[in-house]
Design an enzyme around this catalytic site. Structure first.
Site, PDB file in Angstrom:
ATOM      1  N   THR A  55      60.229  23.139  45.075  1.00 57.25           N
ATOM      2  CA  THR A  55      59.218  23.659  46.049  1.00 57.25           C
ATOM      3  C   THR A  55      60.062  23.534  47.297  1.00 57.25           C
ATOM      4  OG1 THR A  55      57.609  22.146  45.109  1.00 57.25           O
ATOM      5  CG2 THR A  55      57.566  22.410  47.177  1.00 57.25           C
ATOM      6  N   ASP A  73      62.471  25.691  38.812  1.00 58.01           N
ATOM      7  CA  ASP A  73      61.480  24.626  39.050  1.00 58.01           C
ATOM      8  C   ASP A  73      61.854  23.270  38.377  1.00 58.01           C
ATOM      9  OD1 ASP A  73      57.989  23.973  39.340  1.00 58.01           O
ATOM     10  OD2 ASP A  73      59.153  22.801  38.191  1.00 58.01           O
ATOM     11  N   SER A  74      61.998  22.196  38.709  1.00 60.38           N
ATOM     12  CA  SER A  74      62.694  21.044  38.067  1.00 60.38           C
ATOM     13  C   SER A  74      61.944  20.862  36.916  1.00 60.38           C
ATOM     14  CB  SER A  74      63.020  19.982  39.050  1.00 60.38           C
ATOM     15  OG  SER A  74      61.685  19.117  38.994  1.00 60.38           O
ATOM     16  N   SER A  75      60.859  21.180  36.760  1.00 61.73           N
ATOM     17  CA  SER A  75      60.077  20.951  35.265  1.00 61.73           C
ATOM     18  C   SER A  75      61.031  21.777  34.220  1.00 61.73           C
ATOM     19  CB  SER A  75      58.835  21.515  35.168  1.00 61.73           C
ATOM     20  OG  SER A  75      57.959  21.035  36.302  1.00 61.73           O
ATOM     21  N   THR A 135      61.015  17.827  42.801  1.00 57.70           N
ATOM     22  CA  THR A 135      60.609  16.401  42.861  1.00 57.70           C
ATOM     23  C   THR A 135      60.546  15.758  41.347  1.00 57.70           C
ATOM     24  OG1 THR A 135      58.586  16.680  43.553  1.00 57.70           O
ATOM     25  CG2 THR A 135      60.028  16.153  45.216  1.00 57.70           C
ATOM     26  N   ASP A 136      59.897  16.915  40.567  1.00 60.65           N
ATOM     27  CA  ASP A 136      59.286  16.406  39.233  1.00 60.65           C
ATOM     28  C   ASP A 136      60.283  15.564  38.463  1.00 60.65           C
ATOM     29  OD1 ASP A 136      56.857  17.259  40.198  1.00 60.65           O
ATOM     30  OD2 ASP A 136      56.917  19.240  38.788  1.00 60.65           O
TER      31      ASP A 136
HETATM   32  N1  ASP Z   1      57.467  21.442  40.586  1.00 62.34           N
HETATM   33  C1  ASP Z   1      58.478  21.029  41.533  1.00 62.34           C
HETATM   34  C2  ASP Z   1      59.721  20.766  41.118  1.00 62.34           C
HETATM   35  O1  ASP Z   1      59.772  19.700  40.688  1.00 62.34           O
HETATM   36  C3  ASP Z   1      57.958  20.283  42.634  1.00 62.34           C
HETATM   37  C4  ASP Z   1      58.777  19.908  43.657  1.00 62.34           C
HETATM   38  O2  ASP Z   1      59.798  20.456  43.844  1.00 62.34           O
HETATM   39  O3  ASP Z   1      58.191  19.047  44.374  1.00 62.34           O
HETATM   40  O4  ASP Z   1      60.716  21.758  40.997  1.00 62.34           O
END
Ligand code: ASP
Length: 361
Positions: free
Chosen positions: A28, A72-74, A104-105
């Site tokens: 994000t 995206d870290s997912s 953050t994920d």
């Molecule tokens: N879906 C995002 C990720 O983890 C959420 C974030 O960055 O906070 O890449």
């Protein structure tokens, strides 16, 4: 793989001679609002100075490397952890520290994995990100990034203050392999229930020195770049069926299971359940007992409902997080590929011991 590295703040007065390499992976953090499309899109991170001109006021050199594929870290996976470990190794002598910008994920998984992969680390590796994109007025990206950079560059008597893998987020510096994402809406996204915060950033950054890993000047960095992905997490719940448990324990290539148990490491005592676990251990599968509770620890044998696990050869995860447990299994099984009965005993012993401060002994 060749990467382009640019200096972000060429006009800064970099009189401290400290240099930090920022590795941008996505998330994000790097999004901006595109009015025409009416949506958030990733922006050209090499132009980060346009968004954060105050980077020019930091008196150390900041260089930027952007991964070839921004994610995206997912979508994070072991291949990217290997890429990150390799980048750190390749740039280890040129830079004093590293900041990884990450979604953050799965940030806690990446921080945990890197803590096991970077053996002999003597420099800071600080992961951070944001709950709101950098292009949004109320974004937390600015504070998180700038403070993470300051922590990465912080030295005392020519030594880095925090020579370990950490997560910095919303004023808190946490040991990376003790962190967990606990919040998806508020800014306080990360917590470390079983280990004290390494620093609190207010008007000044107050380091919690007794809990920060000691600086190891004579160590050489060695990366573990083979990870075994044949692991899984089995989360227990009242009523879990034999078919579900056996569908997991019978996976032919499986080498490790994080068993998420109740409370202090307790599990059902049904014969079919214990037999399924025992059959897996007998086939050489490592089973690691981690509590579903965020705080507290697994004490196998305290209750009758965990005594059987101890007898079968399930390894206690003490106060480890699930993120650290699953990545520890991947790294350990990558490092020690042997699958014989003697290997199992050795691996069970290694699994029970802390590798990089991820669990209390
Ligand atoms: N879906 C995002 C990720 O983890 C959420 C974030 O960055 O906070 O890449």
């Amino acid at each position: 793989m060749a990467y382009r590295i640019i200096q972000v703040n060429p006009t800064a007065t970099t009189n401290s001679r400290i240099s930090v390499l920022v590795i941008y992976t996505g998330g994000t953090f790097g999004m901006v609002y595109e009015p025409q499309a009416g949506q958030l899109i990733p922006f050209d991170f090499e132009r980060v100075l346009d968004r954060l001109p105050e980077l020019n006021r930091l008196n150390f050199a900041i260089s930027l490397l952007t991964l070839h594929e921004i994610i995206d870290s997912s979508n994070m996976k072991p291949a990217v952890w290997i890429e990150l470990a390799q980048i750190i190794q390749d740039n280890y002598t040129q830079y004093d520290s590293f900041v990884i910008l990450h979604g953050t994920d799965t940030m806690s998984f990446t921080a945990s994995a890197l803590s096991f992969m970077l053996e002999g680390l003597a420099k800071p590796v600080i992961l951070t990100g944001a709950q709101l994109p950098i292009g949004v007025a109320r974004s937390d990206a600015r504070e998180n990034f700038i403070t993470a950079l300051e922590i990465a560059a912080a030295t005392e008597a020519n030594r880095p203050i925090v020579p370990e893998v950490c997560v910095y987020f919303n004023s808190l510096l946490l040991r990376g392999n003790r962190s967990t994402k606990r919040e998806s809406v508020q800014f306080n996204a990360f917590t470390s229930e079983n280990y004290p915060n390494l620093a609190n950033a207010g008007v000044s950054i107050d380091y919690n020195r007794p809990f920060i890993r000691s600086y190891l000047p004579n160590e050489t960095l060695k990366i573990h770049s083979v990870l075994n992905p044949n692991v899984t997490i089995l989360k227990l719940f009242p009523g879990i069926t034999q078919a579900v448990v056996e569908s997991i324990t019978n996976i032919p290539s499986l080498r490790g299971i994080v068993l998420e148990t109740f409370g202090a490491g307790n599990a059902p005592t049904d014969t079919w359940f214990l037999n399924a676990l025992k059959a897996a251990v007998d086939r050489g599968v490592l089973i690691f007992n981690v509590s579903q509770c965020e705080g507290g620890r697994v004490t196998q044998g305290q209750y009758q409902t965990s005594k059987h696990l101890l007898q079968i050869g399930v390894v206690s995860g003490a106060d480890i997080t699930t993120e650290a447990a699953i990545t520890k299994l991947m790294v350990l099984l990558g490092r020690e590929p042997g699958a014989g009965q003697n290997d199992l005993l050795r691996l069970q012993t290694l699994l029970a011991q802390p590798i990089s401060g991820e669990m209390s002994a």
